[in-house]
Design a protein around this motif. Structure first.
Motif, PDB file in Angstrom:
ATOM      1  N   GLY A  32      32.559  21.287 -65.302  1.00 50.45           N
ATOM      2  CA  GLY A  32      31.463  22.209 -64.983  1.00 50.45           C
ATOM      3  C   GLY A  32      30.913  22.069 -63.580  1.00 50.45           C
ATOM      4  N   TYR A  33      31.079  20.935 -62.944  1.00 49.05           N
ATOM      5  CA  TYR A  33      30.589  20.757 -61.574  1.00 49.05           C
ATOM      6  C   TYR A  33      31.271  21.719 -60.596  1.00 49.05           C
ATOM      7  CZ  TYR A  33      34.826  17.883 -61.307  1.00 49.05           C
ATOM      8  OH  TYR A  33      36.111  17.426 -61.375  1.00 49.05           O
ATOM      9  N   MET A  69      24.962  24.320 -52.261  1.00 44.59           N
ATOM     10  CA  MET A  69      23.557  23.930 -52.163  1.00 44.59           C
ATOM     11  C   MET A  69      23.128  23.172 -53.430  1.00 44.59           C
ATOM     12  SD  MET A  69      20.206  26.132 -51.077  1.00 44.59           S
ATOM     13  CE  MET A  69      20.260  27.294 -52.414  1.00 44.59           C
ATOM     14  N   LEU A  70      23.518  23.662 -54.596  1.00 48.64           N
ATOM     15  CA  LEU A  70      23.184  22.987 -55.839  1.00 48.64           C
ATOM     16  C   LEU A  70      23.870  21.614 -55.894  1.00 48.64           C
ATOM     17  CD1 LEU A  70      21.835  22.837 -58.581  1.00 48.64           C
ATOM     18  CD2 LEU A  70      23.748  24.181 -59.521  1.00 48.64           C
ATOM     19  N   TRP A  71      25.109  21.533 -55.414  1.00 47.07           N
ATOM     20  CA  TRP A  71      25.802  20.242 -55.418  1.00 47.07           C
ATOM     21  C   TRP A  71      25.095  19.239 -54.505  1.00 47.07           C
ATOM     22  CZ3 TRP A  71      28.387  17.539 -58.524  1.00 47.07           C
ATOM     23  CH2 TRP A  71      29.018  16.369 -58.091  1.00 47.07           C
ATOM     24  N   ARG A  72      24.679  19.668 -53.308  1.00 47.24           N
ATOM     25  CA  ARG A  72      23.941  18.759 -52.405  1.00 47.24           C
ATOM     26  C   ARG A  72      22.655  18.280 -53.064  1.00 47.24           C
ATOM     27  NH1 ARG A  72      25.887  22.332 -48.583  1.00 47.24           N
ATOM     28  NH2 ARG A  72      23.963  23.524 -48.492  1.00 47.24           N
ATOM     29  N   GLY A 109      28.943  13.293 -66.755  1.00 47.94           N
ATOM     30  CA  GLY A 109      27.603  13.619 -67.256  1.00 47.94           C
ATOM     31  C   GLY A 109      26.811  14.580 -66.392  1.00 47.94           C
ATOM     32  N   LEU A 110      27.429  15.145 -65.354  1.00 48.55           N
ATOM     33  CA  LEU A 110      26.716  16.032 -64.442  1.00 48.55           C
ATOM     34  C   LEU A 110      26.761  17.502 -64.857  1.00 48.55           C
ATOM     35  CD1 LEU A 110      27.948  14.392 -61.138  1.00 48.55           C
ATOM     36  CD2 LEU A 110      25.693  14.139 -62.200  1.00 48.55           C
ATOM     37  N   THR A 132      22.189  17.966 -56.278  1.00 50.31           N
ATOM     38  CA  THR A 132      22.594  17.064 -57.361  1.00 50.31           C
ATOM     39  C   THR A 132      22.904  15.671 -56.808  1.00 50.31           C
ATOM     40  OG1 THR A 132      23.501  18.915 -58.612  1.00 50.31           O
ATOM     41  CG2 THR A 132      24.279  16.711 -59.214  1.00 50.31           C
ATOM     42  N   VAL A 133      23.623  15.620 -55.705  1.00 53.94           N
ATOM     43  CA  VAL A 133      23.984  14.335 -55.092  1.00 53.94           C
ATOM     44  C   VAL A 133      22.742  13.672 -54.513  1.00 53.94           C
ATOM     45  CG1 VAL A 133      25.306  13.242 -53.238  1.00 53.94           C
ATOM     46  CG2 VAL A 133      26.350  15.039 -54.632  1.00 53.94           C
ATOM     47  N   GLY A 134      21.854  14.461 -53.912  1.00 52.67           N
ATOM     48  CA  GLY A 134      20.629  13.910 -53.342  1.00 52.67           C
ATOM     49  C   GLY A 134      20.922  12.883 -52.263  1.00 52.67           C
ATOM     50  N   ARG A 135      20.225  11.761 -52.308  1.00 49.35           N
ATOM     51  CA  ARG A 135      20.388  10.718 -51.293  1.00 49.35           C
ATOM     52  C   ARG A 135      21.380   9.638 -51.691  1.00 49.35           C
ATOM     53  NH1 ARG A 135      14.916   9.969 -48.051  1.00 49.35           N
ATOM     54  NH2 ARG A 135      14.239  12.130 -48.109  1.00 49.35           N
TER      55      ARG A 135
END
Length: 196
Positions: free
Chosen positions: A116-117, A123-126, A109-110, A128-131
């Protein structure tokens, strides 16, 4: 992956799960032992016990060489440290022990496309993952196979499902530009391996 060729006309593995094996496994006494083991984890009931072992990555939790079989379904795509994980799996299994994993390489669902990931910059992946302590690790099939082999496993079954409806190679972010065509299109794998 399509497992039908391993099953009989009823889509059941009768050559492995014979009537005799099923009768013994599904006997009322055995089912009662399993129910009791679930109700009171850590206590043995007629040879059946269930133990919840945490934290799994602590060397003192699971005795080395004490496990016969390890099964996972849609788990290993979420593990942050795959190297440590495969080392632990190897440490736990007895020589000749088996492990069986179904690994889902889809976006969960990402992204709009199933893979698509792999178009996301680091930077966008970090972001997206966040904390979150984990999400998906984005590692392709070849990484899992390599880690299994490096940790003393012999691959005995490798069934991949490929899809061609994902993102194109031209859409890959810098990190994934060198990915093989096989890994780019592999959406799922069922793998079984034996510890040497």
């Amino acid at each position: 992956p399509n497992y039908d060729r391993y099953l009989d006309e009823n889509l059941f593995p009768s050559r492995i799960l014979t009537e005799e094996a099923l009768s013994a496994s599904l006997a009322e006494e055995r089912i009662a032992q399993i129910r009791n083991a679930i109700a009171s984890p850590g206590t043995e009931h007629g040879g059946v016990s269930i133990r919840y072992m945490v934290p799994w990555f602590d060397d003192g939790i699971i005795e080395p060489g004490s496990v016969d079989v390890i099964l996972s379904h849609a788990v290993l795509e979420h593990v942050a440290d795959l190297e440590k994980t495969y080392r632990a799996l190897s440490r736990w299994l007895k020589p000749g022990g088996m492990m069986s994993h179904q690994i889902d390489f889809k976006a969960h669902g990402l992204a709009k496309k199933w893979n698509g990931y792999r178009s996301y910059s680091e930077m966008l992946w970090r972001a997206t993952v966040g904390r979150r302590p984990f999400l998906i690790n984005r590692q392709p099939c070849s990484v899992h196979v390599d880690l299994m082999e490096r940790n003393g496993f012999e691959i005995i079954c490798l069934m991949k499902k490929h899809r061609s409806d994902g993102i194109a190679r031209s859409q890959l972010s810098r990190r994934w530009r060198g990915i093989s065509d096989d890994d780019l299109e592999c959406s799922d794998v069922f793998v079984q391996a034996r510890k040497r």
